[in-house]
Motif scaffolding. Structure first.
Motif, short mmCIF file in Angstrom:
data_model
loop_
_atom_site.label_atom_id
_atom_site.label_comp_id
_atom_site.label_asym_id
_atom_site.label_seq_id
_atom_site.Cartn_x
_atom_site.Cartn_y
_atom_site.Cartn_z
N THR A 1 5.72 10.24 -0.56
CA THR A 1 4.92 9.03 -0.42
C THR A 1 5.66 8.02 0.46
O THR A 1 6.87 8.09 0.62
CB THR A 1 4.63 8.37 -1.78
N VAL B 1 0.86 -1.18 0.00
CA VAL B 1 0.00 0.00 0.00
C VAL B 1 0.90 1.23 0.00
O VAL B 1 1.98 1.23 0.61
CB VAL B 1 -0.97 0.00 1.20
N LYS B 2 0.46 2.26 -0.72
CA LYS B 2 1.24 3.48 -0.83
C LYS B 2 0.36 4.66 -0.42
O LYS B 2 -0.78 4.77 -0.86
CB LYS B 2 1.71 3.66 -2.28
N PHE B 3 0.91 5.51 0.46
CA PHE B 3 0.19 6.68 0.94
C PHE B 3 0.99 7.94 0.64
O PHE B 3 2.21 7.91 0.60
CB PHE B 3 -0.02 6.61 2.47
N THR C 1 -5.29 -2.42 5.12
CA THR C 1 -4.87 -1.09 4.72
C THR C 1 -5.17 -0.06 5.81
O THR C 1 -4.34 0.80 6.11
CB THR C 1 -5.56 -0.68 3.41
N SER D 1 -2.03 4.78 -5.79
CA SER D 1 -1.71 3.51 -6.44
C SER D 1 -0.20 3.28 -6.40
O SER D 1 0.57 4.17 -6.77
CB SER D 1 -2.19 3.51 -7.88
N GLU E 1 -3.70 10.28 2.04
CA GLU E 1 -4.49 9.50 1.10
C GLU E 1 -3.69 8.33 0.57
O GLU E 1 -2.47 8.34 0.56
CB GLU E 1 -4.92 10.38 -0.09
N GLU E 2 -4.43 7.31 0.14
CA GLU E 2 -3.80 6.16 -0.49
C GLU E 2 -3.63 6.47 -1.97
O GLU E 2 -4.52 7.04 -2.60
CB GLU E 2 -4.68 4.93 -0.31
N PHE F 1 -2.51 2.38 7.75
CA PHE F 1 -2.74 3.83 7.80
C PHE F 1 -2.65 4.34 9.24
O PHE F 1 -1.96 5.32 9.53
CB PHE F 1 -4.10 4.16 7.19
#
Length: 87
Positions: free
Chosen positions: A38, A2-4, A50, A69, A66-67, A54
């Motif tokens: 990020t 997951v990328k934030f 996820t 892609s 925010e997440e 977070f």
């Protein structure tokens, strides 16, 4: 994975707290990209979700918002109109 996205540059204390996330069962890797602002987290989805990731990042002091892609958007298909001519 997951990328934030995050908003504020992490402080030294925040970086220590993020490094401590490796102690959380299920977290495999945490990578910060300071240019893109990020953070990419590799985790075991059978142990964490996820939303859990977070919250862990927020508790560590990282200002995640925010997440995003983790994969780049696909490039547009090449058609006859936008092909470059070859010599």
């Amino acid at each position: 994975n997951v990328k934030f996205r995050y908003t504020q540059h992490p402080t030294e204390n925040t970086m220590r707290a993020v490094a401590d996330l490796y102690d959380v069962y299920g977290i495999r890797r945490v990578r910060l990209d300071q240019l893109e602002r990020t953070v990419l987290v590799e985790y075991d989805a059978t142990r964490l979700g996820t939303a859990n990731v977070f919250q862990l990042l927020r508790r560590a002091g990282l200002s995640v918002t925010e997440e995003v892609s983790p994969f780049p958007p696909p490039s547009p298909p090449v058609t006859e109109e936008n092909k470059t001519p070859t010599a």
